[in-house]
Design a protein around this motif. Structure first.
Motif, PDB file in Angstrom:
ATOM      1  N   ALA A  22      58.190  18.903  16.841  1.00  0.00           N
ATOM      2  CA  ALA A  22      57.371  19.420  17.487  1.00  0.00           C
ATOM      3  C   ALA A  22      57.569  18.528  19.173  1.00  0.00           C
ATOM      4  O   ALA A  22      56.956  19.703  19.925  1.00  0.00           O
ATOM      5  N   GLU A  27      54.897  20.876  21.504  1.00  0.00           N
ATOM      6  CA  GLU A  27      53.145  20.467  20.166  1.00  0.00           C
ATOM      7  C   GLU A  27      53.424  19.510  19.711  1.00  0.00           C
ATOM      8  O   GLU A  27      53.029  19.131  19.083  1.00  0.00           O
ATOM      9  N   LEU A  30      50.697  18.385  17.292  1.00  0.00           N
ATOM     10  CA  LEU A  30      51.673  18.116  15.635  1.00  0.00           C
ATOM     11  C   LEU A  30      52.451  16.468  15.307  1.00  0.00           C
ATOM     12  O   LEU A  30      51.599  16.216  14.136  1.00  0.00           O
ATOM     13  N   THR A  31      52.612  16.082  16.045  1.00  0.00           N
ATOM     14  CA  THR A  31      53.283  14.551  16.057  1.00  0.00           C
ATOM     15  C   THR A  31      52.064  13.461  15.826  1.00  0.00           C
ATOM     16  O   THR A  31      52.298  13.076  14.573  1.00  0.00           O
TER      17      THR A  31
END
Lengths: 324, 307
Positions: A22, A27, A30-31
């Motif tokens: 991620a 992104e 996403l984490t």
């Protein structure tokens, strides 16, 4: 088609790698999403401990999830506006996450002891209902008690402080949660392989026989219930820190249902089942939510099909030596 | 506090109670006869309310709306039973909880799809919108009085249905020994469908009756469902009599708790905190009632065996 140990390892490995990916692909969302998966997994393995191994279907685990969440929110909010907490005690909360975890675990264990002590006198469907009733009690209490936001919930703005790590960094916070997941998986594995775990499983199979060899099943179940409540409570504490917000919805019966759904989706009485269940649940929520406003309709349909036709949970779809 | 206000609150509690009874009757029979935990029972309550709102809009008749609610929930119940529920009777409670939890999602989202996210309104018919004058200067809404009467009439009908008719005897026999009544030539599958749909229809009627006082919206069934579970657990699962007693107990405890506790606490605290403490405890009161009953009678007031 692989062995369970291998599958477990793959699950952990994937969870370990995702935040790095991620970060690489920029992104950060996403984490956060994976952190949510890990926290729900912790709540799930807490429930699975008594539901899967002890056969105690608790429909009120939101009580512990929510209490853990509220303890965290309340302590942090007092620390932030330095208001005194009790009128008889010079104490104005704390934003030290280690301290908050400790308090959350202690309070959740105590509440679980109370709820368990009364609920475990009943069995079967009465147990399901009385655990639900206790959770509802706390839910309505949280709504009608105005001091901590009532229905609107309570914001804590910044995450609590962990020594040497900045918890506001998503990856740092993720690995704090991930470490907790590993800790609980390890502890549970040890317990389940110990004689205590054996007796707990025996309580599920045949309580009379457990009694006949001189062991008090009530005690075993109560200890397990408290332990389970503490685990789910810690998950609740992490959840408040993740969202920097806590509201009565974490105490609602839908929350209890959600935790139960991901345990069953993943596969009851498999240690890593709830993790896979949580992964699947969040993926469904995200993808279906993107496609259709009525994503819960499709979620419902998938769950029904799962119950009717794939009874052993998602884990079993990957495994060679499927338990029946 | 005047006596008339007190009696009015008792009547409100009674009205709430009989409505809970309509909801619980089906739930307790379905559990007693088929051994099924049905979380989706609240969805039939919602379906009934939506059907009533729709037909009231179309025809303008309150009576037709009520019949529509009963029939719509009856059909929804029968359909659900035929397609899904009958496959999970023999499963353990866990599977039942999961499947019926999923059914809630299906029904709620389905209704949201058809009717949109905004609440609908169902009006009280003109003939019932005024109030009564009762002795002691009590003024009470005709509509709420009608709900109490309807609830009591249905309770009496159910009592005769269960204790005096063939189908009632079969239902009771089914609670005791399903295999045996099957062996005696009773079509158990059909019996199950009838019991399930009848329970759903009663829930639908309850939803329509209450829908006229509150608003008709998605998710209206679940809070009532939880209360209905409290009722049947207090009364003892499988017992219609228990459901009736439990429903009245819960209805009156809840209403009176909200009414009395704030003023009770005002003897000890200032007004603002008395109201907040009182209403907090009042909202927990029925769960405290349930926990107390279960601690002393683990299988409810009229429950036979524990499970």
């Amino acid at each position: 088609m692989i062995k369970e140990e291998k599958l477990n390892l793959i699950i952990l490995l994937v969870l370990f790698v995702i935040p790095f990916l991620a970060y690489l692909f920029n992104e950060p969302y996403l984490t956060t999403l994976t952190t949510k998966i890990v926290i729900l997994s912790i709540a799930g393995i807490g429930l699975n401990f008594i539901l899967g191994y002890g056969g105690l279907v608790s429909f009120g685990h939101a009580a512990f999830f929510g209490i853990g969440g509220y303890v965290t929110g309340i302590l942090a909010s007092h620390a932030q506006n330095s208001e005194q907490m009790f009128f008889f005690l010079q104490f104005d909360g704390s934003n030290q996450i280690l301290f908050i975890w400790l308090i959350s675990i202690i309070i959740c264990s105590f509440i679980a002891l109370l709820i368990g002590y009364f609920s475990l006198r009943t069995s079967g469907v009465y147990f399901i209902m009385i655990t639900l009733a206790f959770a509802q009690m706390l839910y309505y209490f949280s709504i009608s008690w105005p001091a901590y936001g009532g229905e609107d919930g309570l914001s804590i703005y910044v995450r609590n402080v962990f020594p040497f790590f900045n918890t506001m960094n998503p990856i740092n916070f993720y690995f704090i949660c991930f470490t907790w997941l590993l800790i609980f998986l390890t502890i549970l594995k040890i317990i389940l392989n110990s004689s205590f775990g054996l007796v707990l499983k025996a309580c599920k199979e045949n309580e009379e026989r457990v009694k006949s060899i001189g062991i008090n099943p009530f005690k075993i179940k109560l200890i397990s219930f408290v332990f389970s409540g503490a685990i789910t409570g810690l998950a609740g504490s992490l959840y408040t820190d993740l969202n920097r917000f806590v509201s009565p919805s974490v105490l609602s019966w839908q929350m209890s249902g959600e935790i139960m759904v991901l345990v069953i989706l993943g596969g009851v009485a498999r240690l890593y089942g709830p993790i896979l269940g949580a992964v699947f649940y969040i993926i469904l929520e995200q993808t279906l939510g993107g496609i259709s406003e009525n994503w819960q309709f499709w979620l419902g349909l998938i769950i029904i099909l799962e119950v009717l036709y794939a009874r052993a949970g998602i884990m079993s779809l990957f495994l060679k030596d499927s338990k029946s | 506090m005047t006596i008339s206000l007190f009696i009015e609150q008792i009547l409100n509690g009674l009205q709430f109670g009989v409505m809970l009874f309509l909801m619980s009757a089906g739930l307790t029979l379905v559990f007693g006869v088929m051994g099924l935990i049905n979380l989706a029972h609240g969805s039939f309550y919602m379906i009934g309310a939506f059907a009533a709102a729709l037909f009231a809009e179309l025809t303008g008749s309150f009576m037709i709306a009520m019949i529509a609610s009963f029939v719509a929930a009856l059909f929804a119940g029968a359909l659900t039973e035929l397609i899904i529920i009958r496959k999970i009777y023999k499963r353990d409670h866990l599977d039942q909880v999961l499947a019926t939890f999923a059914l809630i999602l299906l029904f709620s989202e389905g209704i949201r799809w058809i009717f949109g996210a905004y609440p609908l309104y169902l009006d009280i018919p003109n003939s019932l919108s005024s109030s009564f004058n009762l002795p002691f200067e009590i003024i009470y809404s005709k509509y709420r009085m009608m709900i109490i009467l309807v609830g009591i009439i249905i309770a009496i009908i159910l009592y005769f249905l269960i204790s005096k008719t063939l189908i009632g005897i079969r239902i009771k026999a089914g609670q005791n020994d399903r295999e045996m009544i099957g062996a005696l030539g009773v079509d158990v599958t059909k019996l199950y469908t009838i019991v399930f749909s009848l329970g759903a229809a009663l829930a639908g009627l309850a939803g329509a009756l209450i829908g006229a006082i509150q608003s008709v919206e998605v998710g209206m069934g679940e809070p009532v469902l939880i209360l209905a579970f409290v009722v049947i657990v207090i009364g003892g699962i499988g017992s219609i009599k228990g459901a009736f007693v439990g429903a009245l107990l819960v209805g009156i405890t809840d209403t009176m708790g909200r009414f009395l506790l704030p003023s009770f606490f005002s003897y000890f605290f200032d007004n603002a905190s008395a109201t907040s403490i009182g209403s907090s405890i009042a909202s927990m009161s029925i769960y405290i009632l349930m926990a107390t009953v279960l601690i002393f009678k683990p299988s409810g007031l009229y429950g036979g065996k524990n499970d």
